[in-house]
Motif scaffolding. Sequence first.
Motif, mmCIF file in Angstrom:
data_model
loop_
_atom_site.group_PDB
_atom_site.id
_atom_site.type_symbol
_atom_site.label_atom_id
_atom_site.label_comp_id
_atom_site.label_asym_id
_atom_site.label_seq_id
_atom_site.Cartn_x
_atom_site.Cartn_y
_atom_site.Cartn_z
ATOM 1 N N HIS A 143 0.824 -1.201 0.000
ATOM 2 C CA HIS A 143 0.000 0.000 0.000
ATOM 3 C C HIS A 143 0.868 1.265 0.000
ATOM 4 C CE1 HIS A 143 -3.645 2.315 0.704
ATOM 5 N NE2 HIS A 143 -2.998 2.988 1.648
ATOM 6 N N LEU A 144 1.950 1.263 0.770
ATOM 7 C CA LEU A 144 2.847 2.414 0.798
ATOM 8 C C LEU A 144 3.551 2.606 -0.544
ATOM 9 C CD1 LEU A 144 4.451 1.987 4.334
ATOM 10 C CD2 LEU A 144 2.798 3.706 3.628
ATOM 11 N N ILE A 145 3.939 1.502 -1.166
ATOM 12 C CA ILE A 145 4.582 1.604 -2.492
ATOM 13 C C ILE A 145 3.604 2.171 -3.514
ATOM 14 C CG2 ILE A 145 5.566 0.234 -4.372
ATOM 15 C CD1 ILE A 145 6.686 -1.651 -2.208
ATOM 16 N N GLU A 146 2.349 1.706 -3.444
ATOM 17 C CA GLU A 146 1.331 2.200 -4.380
ATOM 18 C C GLU A 146 1.063 3.686 -4.152
ATOM 19 O OE1 GLU A 146 -1.316 1.743 -7.533
ATOM 20 O OE2 GLU A 146 0.149 0.329 -6.713
ATOM 21 N N ARG A 147 1.015 4.083 -2.883
ATOM 22 C CA ARG A 147 0.787 5.495 -2.577
ATOM 23 C C ARG A 147 1.952 6.359 -3.077
ATOM 24 N NH1 ARG A 147 2.308 9.229 1.035
ATOM 25 N NH2 ARG A 147 0.769 10.810 1.679
ATOM 26 N N ARG A 148 3.180 5.895 -2.888
ATOM 27 C CA ARG A 148 4.341 6.647 -3.353
ATOM 28 C C ARG A 148 4.315 6.804 -4.873
ATOM 29 N NH1 ARG A 148 7.986 3.427 -1.514
ATOM 30 N NH2 ARG A 148 7.866 4.179 0.625
ATOM 31 N N LYS A 149 3.879 5.753 -5.541
ATOM 32 C CA LYS A 149 3.803 5.799 -7.004
ATOM 33 C C LYS A 149 2.754 6.820 -7.451
ATOM 34 C CE LYS A 149 3.093 2.780 -11.000
ATOM 35 N NZ LYS A 149 2.743 1.409 -11.441
ATOM 36 N N LYS A 150 1.577 6.799 -6.810
ATOM 37 C CA LYS A 150 0.533 7.762 -7.157
ATOM 38 C C LYS A 150 1.000 9.190 -6.900
ATOM 39 C CE LYS A 150 -3.436 4.776 -6.079
ATOM 40 N NZ LYS A 150 -4.583 4.615 -5.166
ATOM 41 N N LEU A 151 1.653 9.382 -5.758
ATOM 42 C CA LEU A 151 2.098 10.722 -5.401
ATOM 43 C C LEU A 151 3.140 11.243 -6.388
ATOM 44 C CD1 LEU A 151 1.598 12.830 -3.215
ATOM 45 C CD2 LEU A 151 3.476 11.848 -1.911
ATOM 46 N N GLN A 152 4.009 10.373 -6.841
ATOM 47 C CA GLN A 152 5.020 10.784 -7.814
ATOM 48 C C GLN A 152 4.371 11.192 -9.134
ATOM 49 O OE1 GLN A 152 8.094 11.233 -7.049
ATOM 50 N NE2 GLN A 152 8.798 11.833 -9.087
ATOM 51 N N GLU A 153 3.342 10.458 -9.549
ATOM 52 C CA GLU A 153 2.629 10.815 -10.777
ATOM 53 C C GLU A 153 1.954 12.183 -10.645
ATOM 54 O OE1 GLU A 153 -0.060 7.652 -11.520
ATOM 55 O OE2 GLU A 153 1.486 6.205 -12.121
ATOM 56 N N LYS A 154 1.334 12.426 -9.495
ATOM 57 C CA LYS A 154 0.679 13.716 -9.285
ATOM 58 C C LYS A 154 1.697 14.856 -9.270
ATOM 59 C CE LYS A 154 -3.564 12.194 -8.751
ATOM 60 N NZ LYS A 154 -4.660 12.598 -9.642
ATOM 61 N N LYS A 155 2.833 14.625 -8.655
ATOM 62 C CA LYS A 155 3.871 15.655 -8.617
ATOM 63 C C LYS A 155 4.369 15.997 -10.016
ATOM 64 C CE LYS A 155 5.768 14.764 -3.997
ATOM 65 N NZ LYS A 155 6.958 14.279 -3.247
ATOM 66 N N MET A 156 4.559 14.971 -10.825
ATOM 67 C CA MET A 156 5.011 15.218 -12.197
ATOM 68 C C MET A 156 3.960 15.993 -12.984
ATOM 69 S SD MET A 156 8.036 14.048 -12.354
ATOM 70 C CE MET A 156 8.290 14.104 -14.114
ATOM 71 N N HIS A 157 2.693 15.672 -12.757
ATOM 72 C CA HIS A 157 1.621 16.380 -13.457
ATOM 73 C C HIS A 157 1.578 17.854 -13.031
ATOM 74 C CE1 HIS A 157 -1.937 16.939 -15.756
ATOM 75 N NE2 HIS A 157 -2.754 17.061 -14.709
#
Length: 799
Positions: free
Chosen positions: A202-216
């Motif tokens: 769950h933490l890995i998935e959250r980090r991945k989502k957060l990185q995508e949002k930051k890039m956007h």
Amino acid sequence: MKARRNKKQIPSFRKLLKTSKVKLENKLKNKQFKQQSTLKKYRKEQRKLRQAVKDAVSKKPIPLEDPREKQTGKRIEREEEEEEEALPLDMMDEDDLQLMRDLGQRASFLTRDLSSSEPVHVKKRKHERIIEKYEKIPRTLQTAPEKELIHLLPIKDKSGIIPQTREKPVTDNNQDEEDEEEMELEEEIIEDPIRELTLEEHLIERRKKLQEKKMHIAALASAILSDPESNIKKLKELRSMLMEQDPDVAVTVRKLVIVSLMELFKDITPSYKIRPLTETEKSTKIRKETQKLREFEEGLVSQYKFYLENLEQMIKDWKQRKLKKSNVVSLKAYKGLAEVAVKSLCELLVALSHFNFHNNIIVLIVPLMNDVSKSISEMCCEAVKKLFKQDKLGQASLGVIKVISGFVKGRNYEVRPEMLKTFLCLRIKEVEVKKDTEDINKPKKFMTFKEKRKTLSRMQRKWKKAEEKLERELLEAEASESTEKKLKLHTETLNIVFVTYFRILKKAQRSPLLPAVLEGLAKFAHLINVEFFDDLLVVLHTLIESGDLSYQESLHCVQTAFHILSGQGDVLNIDPMKFYTHLYKTLFKLHAGATNEGVEIVLQCLDVMLTKRRKQVSQQRALAFIKRLCTLALHVLPNSSIGILATNRILMHTFPKTDLLLDNESQGSGVFLPELDEPEYCNAQNTALWELHALRRHYHPIVQRFAAHLIAGAPSEGSEALKPELSRRSATELFETYSMAAMTFNPPVQSSSSKRKDEVLQGDAFLNEDLNQLIKRHCSEVATHLPLDFRYSTTSLRR
């Protein structure tokens, strides 16, 4: 004959943008209607296919015999009925019986439909036959109701005008509900069960989502910064991320978007205020570049307004403790979002004081200066102080002062003192200096036409006219603000400040706001009208005599009174002896504990009372203050001692005859009375500054240096003179420089190491050499000649 030129032109892009809103809505409705009809047809076909498959499956026969399955009651009854209808085995021929047994051993016999006469190998085409059979079934015709037509906008073509109509869709609620239920059942059947994730996954998935949002967010911000006028619409896309619905990253993404938008607005906002266009300006034709600039400004103002509304809503949600229906953001996370929103508002308050909606930001920030949360209150107060310090014209400062004054009055003066302490950062003193220079250097006055005609010739008038025109152009080219406008704004600001101060002095004398009021009056006392001096001094003396004030508040009263008298009050014939007496009496309330910080106010008061008013101060008063200050230097921390000794140095230079305190012989009649609180009658001339010798052995090196300097008579040259870094600084600067707020000495104090440490440990070192020899000889004689009598010693001890 010349061919007629086709007058019809291809519509420009600007005309296409001006397409009717109704036409665009109709196009959108047409598109939606087509999609709905296509989806309905697809659903009907799928439903019919499912029904056909269901009918075919329902005709599958039950196996004749299954020894592994227990027979139920219904199964037994059904078999008994079949046995009754079937022929008995003893009535069948042997050939038929053998055929039945052979068929029973074949698997295809158990699964075939007995009612069908088809061979076994035809099973592969069974599905096709079912569809063909379904197609042969006649369809029932239903009388369709008359459909209502909707008239749309006509289309103009080369052939002419073509009218457009559309049938009004008739929604069948029951059918739609059935279709939705069937689709939901299909999704439930098709979808696999969701696998539960572990904490690490769950933490890995959250980090991945957060990185995508930051890039956007970074991509949108970079595009806006690269070309703000063309990509102003992307501000709306970035602002829509403030409503992030993913509960895993909602709070973090919203904080990032708030800060990103704040920095973007600080970068792309112009240095002027955008005003709405008038009707005349909208109707006039303009160039493409101007139109593009106008669209950019309108989009920027609208997005900035919506952004401020979003920040305001976040703060309101946190204040009201209301949980949203979506439950995306928890109640605990509201405070974090509100703090980021307040920080962004504070940044915009300071950075965009010239732009639109600045007054709205002030109305939001001022109540938060009195917030229960200390962090938010300090953040807002610091932002207001920063705004006051950098506001040169005074327009923004005036707006903030008006709102604060109204807020304090509305709360009945029950607010934080920090709100009024922000007034100390107002930039009003500079304007008064500029005003004085303007009075000295008055602007040049141009001659009138009549004066020129009387005094000048025709040629001189011509030259004078050209010269005056050039001077006017030079004056217009100056980039400085109008000093008259500044003076007007600052005068209005100061009036509101004094009204607030006087209200508190009159109605809330026991309020915790009183120290801030007195400190503010001390700062701006030189700007108060002379007419109010007498009444203000009476009020200050009444406050001191009431006994309700703390030592710090009473010191502020004394400081305010002497600031008034040192400015425009010089013309008044007032003897402030009662204020001198009060300060002389208050000095011994200070010590090395919590009251040590009050020494700074004492140093400021002494500078105004004794140094600047040297002509109105008698020698007896100066001697009394020097003696009491030296006594106080023994009771306070090193930085306070340094400031007090620096003040004594200045007083000894200002009043040269005070050097008699360095002599032990008395200079007059009477005895020094240190406990008397009247500096004029304590006979300070009959004492000496013996405290300096104690301070000379102080553990702090700077205190030692100042004490030795004063004992030598405070010389300006020679070995006992002070270094420039000590002599050129004021007492207040020395107090702050050598402050012990960080719990360290400045400079570090060296530890005292004893050189006779080894000698002290030896016992013989305490005795004289002759005495040691005498003791040894006496002990040896007692040991050889006299026997020891213990009885005598015990009796003597008892006695």
